[in-house]
Enzyme design. Sequence first.
Site, PDB file in Angstrom:
ATOM      1  N   LYS A  56       5.945  -4.012  11.683  1.00 18.59           N
ATOM      2  CA  LYS A  56       6.834  -3.038  11.082  1.00 18.59           C
ATOM      3  C   LYS A  56       5.952  -1.906  11.224  1.00 18.59           C
ATOM      4  CE  LYS A  56       4.844  -4.651   6.751  1.00 18.59           C
ATOM      5  NZ  LYS A  56       3.564  -3.685   6.564  1.00 18.59           N
TER       6      LYS A  56
ATOM      7  N   ARG B 160       5.774  -3.854  -2.460  1.00 18.39           N
ATOM      8  CA  ARG B 160       5.640  -5.427  -1.910  1.00 18.39           C
ATOM      9  C   ARG B 160       5.815  -6.390  -3.355  1.00 18.39           C
ATOM     10  NH1 ARG B 160       2.020  -3.846   2.565  1.00 18.39           N
ATOM     11  NH2 ARG B 160       1.826  -6.037   3.651  1.00 18.39           N
TER      12      ARG B 160
ATOM     13  N   ARG C  81      -3.096  -9.671  18.182  1.00 12.07           N
ATOM     14  CA  ARG C  81      -3.463  -8.536  17.532  1.00 12.07           C
ATOM     15  C   ARG C  81      -4.944  -8.351  16.879  1.00 12.07           C
ATOM     16  NH1 ARG C  81      -0.149  -6.089  12.492  1.00 12.07           N
ATOM     17  NH2 ARG C  81      -1.384  -7.471  11.135  1.00 12.07           N
TER      18      ARG C  81
ATOM     19  N   ARG D 163      -8.760  -6.096  13.392  1.00 12.63           N
ATOM     20  CA  ARG D 163      -8.622  -6.086  12.049  1.00 12.63           C
ATOM     21  C   ARG D 163      -9.208  -6.907  11.287  1.00 12.63           C
ATOM     22  NH1 ARG D 163      -2.309  -4.315  10.129  1.00 12.63           N
ATOM     23  NH2 ARG D 163      -3.310  -5.711   8.498  1.00 12.63           N
TER      24      ARG D 163
ATOM     25  N   ARG E 107      -1.694 -13.951   3.634  1.00 15.16           N
ATOM     26  CA  ARG E 107      -0.732 -12.744   3.594  1.00 15.16           C
ATOM     27  C   ARG E 107       0.757 -13.261   3.626  1.00 15.16           C
ATOM     28  NH1 ARG E 107      -3.723 -10.323   8.142  1.00 15.16           N
ATOM     29  NH2 ARG E 107      -1.902  -8.841   8.449  1.00 15.16           N
TER      30      ARG E 107
HETATM   31  P1  ADP Z   1       0.344  -6.378   7.004  1.00 19.05           P
HETATM   32  O1  ADP Z   1       2.144  -6.176   6.513  1.00 19.05           O
HETATM   33  O2  ADP Z   1       0.390  -6.768   8.413  1.00 19.05           O
HETATM   34  O3  ADP Z   1      -0.213  -7.548   5.975  1.00 19.05           O
HETATM   35  P2  ADP Z   1      -0.141  -3.761   5.967  1.00 19.05           P
HETATM   36  O4  ADP Z   1      -0.915  -2.800   6.879  1.00 19.05           O
HETATM   37  O5  ADP Z   1       0.838  -3.415   5.313  1.00 19.05           O
HETATM   38  O6  ADP Z   1      -0.525  -4.905   6.887  1.00 19.05           O
HETATM   39  O7  ADP Z   1      -1.197  -4.213   4.586  1.00 19.05           O
HETATM   40  C1  ADP Z   1      -2.624  -4.428   4.789  1.00 19.05           C
HETATM   41  C2  ADP Z   1      -3.213  -4.969   3.561  1.00 19.05           C
HETATM   42  O8  ADP Z   1      -3.089  -3.718   2.723  1.00 19.05           O
HETATM   43  C3  ADP Z   1      -2.428  -5.943   2.525  1.00 19.05           C
HETATM   44  O9  ADP Z   1      -2.720  -7.147   3.069  1.00 19.05           O
HETATM   45  C4  ADP Z   1      -2.921  -5.577   1.239  1.00 19.05           C
HETATM   46  O10 ADP Z   1      -4.326  -6.088   0.854  1.00 19.05           O
HETATM   47  C5  ADP Z   1      -3.190  -4.056   1.515  1.00 19.05           C
HETATM   48  N1  ADP Z   1      -1.652  -3.405   0.768  1.00 19.05           N
HETATM   49  C6  ADP Z   1      -1.001  -2.483   1.614  1.00 19.05           C
HETATM   50  N2  ADP Z   1       0.229  -2.345   0.960  1.00 19.05           N
HETATM   51  C7  ADP Z   1       0.314  -2.895  -0.345  1.00 19.05           C
HETATM   52  C8  ADP Z   1       1.014  -2.913  -1.451  1.00 19.05           C
HETATM   53  N3  ADP Z   1       2.411  -2.281  -1.310  1.00 19.05           N
HETATM   54  N4  ADP Z   1       0.478  -3.363  -2.635  1.00 19.05           N
HETATM   55  C9  ADP Z   1      -0.561  -4.194  -2.744  1.00 19.05           C
HETATM   56  N5  ADP Z   1      -1.343  -4.395  -1.425  1.00 19.05           N
HETATM   57  C10 ADP Z   1      -1.139  -3.525  -0.403  1.00 19.05           C
END
Ligand code: ADP
Length: 197
Positions: free
Chosen positions: A14, A89, A128, A134, A145
């Site tokens: 995404k 989320r 990745r 990461r 996750r």
């Molecule tokens: P992915 O969807 O691949 O897990 P993201 O880059 O979207 O990766 O998010 C990485 C991390 O950042 C999440 O696992 C969480 O810890 C935090 N995070 C990102 N967006 C949110 C959100 N909207 N609410 C809570 N935590 C978030």
Amino acid sequence: MTRLLIIGPPGSGKGTQAGQIARHFGVPAVSTGDIFRNNVSRQTELGNQAARYLDGGHFVPDHLTNALVKDRLLDSDALQGFLLDGYPRTAQQSAELDAMLAAQGHALDAVIELQAPDAELEERMHRRALDQGRTDDTIDVFRRRLDLYHRQTHEVVSVYAGRGILVSVNGSGDPGAITGLAIAAVEQFLKAPRSPS
Ligand code: ADP
């Protein structure tokens, strides 16, 4: 102007899609994950508060995440439109986003859901982890996750489906082709929005 979200499980690509789709619509891509990672690496106060959640694959608490998005959406480049990536989320975040937009007299135009089977996501995550290193791409953290996505973020997807603004796109295959499909689907939707089901 265009106010969009992209929602998809971890490893669905995404972030990559968000950048391309946002460019097409001429709006900034706002990734909460990127903003958190940037703050963690700069060791800001927000970064220090968020680091343990990111590393463990947990959600950062809603109050921190909501405040961050609220600020970002008030930046001048986001006032005319945006593509949010990774937010909301949780059901609470989606209610908060509605309130933020309503306060500006706005609402979301469309929500893109990127779909991919769990087995494929896991395989991509392995790749990745090797490419980007990461700290939240270990297998256990990735599974947490993914589990959180199924348990909490699906509810958010259902809310938008019920509102008739969900545009689902198959996220398996060539990234460039997926971008094309997503843009075409959103453009078609924006021309003729469906009524709520
Ligand atoms: P992915 O969807 O691949 O897990 P993201 O880059 O979207 O990766 O998010 C990485 C991390 O950042 C999440 O696992 C969480 O810890 C935090 N995070 C990102 N967006 C949110 C959100 N909207 N609410 C809570 N935590 C978030």
